[in-house]
Design an enzyme around this catalytic site. Structure first.
Site, PDB file in Angstrom:
ATOM      1  N   ARG A 222       0.823  -1.219   0.000  1.00 10.39           N
ATOM      2  CA  ARG A 222       0.000   0.000   0.000  1.00 10.39           C
ATOM      3  C   ARG A 222       0.856   1.268   0.000  1.00 10.39           C
ATOM      4  O   ARG A 222       0.400   2.326   0.424  1.00 10.39           O
ATOM      5  CB  ARG A 222      -0.916  -0.001   1.222  1.00 10.39           C
ATOM      6  CG  ARG A 222      -1.838  -1.211   1.280  1.00 10.39           C
ATOM      7  CD  ARG A 222      -2.686  -1.200   2.531  1.00 10.39           C
ATOM      8  NE  ARG A 222      -3.567  -2.358   2.590  1.00 10.39           N
ATOM      9  CZ  ARG A 222      -4.475  -2.566   3.540  1.00 10.39           C
ATOM     10  NH1 ARG A 222      -4.600  -1.672   4.527  1.00 10.39           N
ATOM     11  NH2 ARG A 222      -5.234  -3.644   3.528  1.00 10.39           N
TER      12      ARG A 222
ATOM     13  N   CYS B 160       0.150  10.817 -21.946  1.00 14.81           N
ATOM     14  CA  CYS B 160       1.587  11.001 -22.125  1.00 14.81           C
ATOM     15  C   CYS B 160       1.915  11.632 -23.471  1.00 14.81           C
ATOM     16  O   CYS B 160       1.659  11.045 -24.522  1.00 14.81           O
ATOM     17  CB  CYS B 160       2.299   9.660 -22.006  1.00 14.81           C
ATOM     18  SG  CYS B 160       4.052   9.797 -22.385  1.00 14.81           S
TER      19      CYS B 160
ATOM     20  N   ARG C  17      -1.669   8.585 -17.038  1.00 18.34           N
ATOM     21  CA  ARG C  17      -2.915   8.402 -17.800  1.00 18.34           C
ATOM     22  C   ARG C  17      -2.825   9.006 -19.188  1.00 18.34           C
ATOM     23  O   ARG C  17      -3.488   8.571 -20.135  1.00 18.34           O
ATOM     24  CB  ARG C  17      -4.092   9.027 -17.053  1.00 18.34           C
ATOM     25  CG  ARG C  17      -3.913  10.540 -16.867  1.00 18.34           C
ATOM     26  CD  ARG C  17      -5.187  11.324 -16.840  1.00 18.34           C
ATOM     27  NE  ARG C  17      -4.877  12.737 -16.798  1.00 18.34           N
ATOM     28  CZ  ARG C  17      -5.055  13.578 -17.815  1.00 18.34           C
ATOM     29  NH1 ARG C  17      -5.533  13.149 -18.973  1.00 18.34           N
ATOM     30  NH2 ARG C  17      -4.750  14.856 -17.685  1.00 18.34           N
TER      31      ARG C  17
ATOM     32  N   CYS D 213      -1.431  14.295 -15.167  1.00 15.12           N
ATOM     33  CA  CYS D 213      -1.073  13.330 -16.215  1.00 15.12           C
ATOM     34  C   CYS D 213      -0.370  12.133 -15.585  1.00 15.12           C
ATOM     35  O   CYS D 213      -0.758  10.996 -15.797  1.00 15.12           O
ATOM     36  CB  CYS D 213      -0.185  13.986 -17.267  1.00 15.12           C
ATOM     37  SG  CYS D 213      -1.015  15.283 -18.205  1.00 15.12           S
TER      38      CYS D 213
END
Length: 264
Positions: free
Chosen positions: A127, A168, A166, A146
């Site tokens: 975690r 690029c 997410r 991003c």
């Protein structure tokens, strides 16, 4: 950095033409991964010169929890200028989320301090994660994150990190992102008395902008050179006490810079 050139070639060969938020247009693929062994050198692209000053100052700015461009401008870094308002504010972007994530009951969570404590006290935890993707504050941000989510992993005394990005911009943004997170891994490892391991980059919408095609083709004609070495000159008291002068890159011998417009 052959992996980076291979990615460029893949986007050119397999990319789908897509419209985008900026109106520029892209060639895009979805889902790609690269792994960099940080023991083998610092992953700073050599097929064009990268502006290391901007990379270091931006990361220090994130670590400080800052969301105003004043510090960047003082240090001649302009990469966030286009998104700032008239007062230099960007809203609750990376620094805010990393250092002061707001909870529903009014608390603020310093994710980086939490992660440092986890690495020291429970390095086998699954975690050890930092997220910048705060759904409740996205509409207040000048630019949605991003590079949105990263996880640390410790094995055999080495610290590795995987980033999920997410969105690029392969030509302009990606070399910065790789170097920035590699630098962060080195800093975290030093603070936790660990060696560096791998940096794993995972991309979602991975694209070349239509107005970067000439520059991409030029870069693909160049042979990668040996990776440089990162030297951290001292060990500060905490992750948040590093200064620009603490970092030195040895043996960086890049090809000349290639200019390209930023899609805003």
């Amino acid at each position: 950095m052959k992996q980076y050139l291979d990615l460029m070639n893949k986007v050119l060969a397999e990319g789908t033409p897509k419209a985008d938020r900026t109106g520029t247009g892209t060639l895009s693929i979805f889902g790609h991964q690269m792994r960099f062994n940080l023991q083998e050198g610092f992953p700073l692209v050599t097929t064009k010169k990268c502006h290391l000053r901007s990379i270091i100052h931006e990361l220090l700015w994130f670590l400080n929890g800052d969301t105003n461009v004043a510090y960047l401008k003082e240090n001649k870094v302009s990469i966030w200028d286009e998104w700032a308002d008239e007062n230099g504010n960007l809203g609750p972007v990376y620094g805010k989320q990393w250092r002061a994530w707001g909870t529903a009951d009014g608390r603020q969570i310093d994710q980086l301090t939490t992660v440092l404590n986890q690495l020291k006290q429970d390095p086998d935890s699954r975690r050890i994660i930092v997220s910048a993707w705060n759904v409740g504050e996205l509409d207040q941000m000048a630019l949605a994150p991003c590079h949105a989510f990263f996880q640390f992993y410790v094995a055999d005394g080495k610290l590795s990190c995987q980033l999920y990005q997410r969105s690029c911009d392969v030509f302009l943004g990606l070399p910065f992102n790789i170097a920035s997170y590699a630098l962060l891994v080195h800093m975290m490892a030093q603070q936790c008395d660990l060696e560096v391991g791998d940096f794993v980059w995972t991309g979602g919408d991975t694209h070349l902008y239509s107005n970067h095609m000439e520059q991409t083709q030029l870069q693909l004609t160049r042979e990668p050179r040996a990776l440089p070495k990162l030297v951290i000159k001292r060990k500060p008291a905490s992750l948040f006490d590093y200064r620009f002068e603490d970092f030195e890159i040895e043996g960086y011998d890049p090809h000349p810079a290639i200019k390209a417009p930023v899609a805003i």
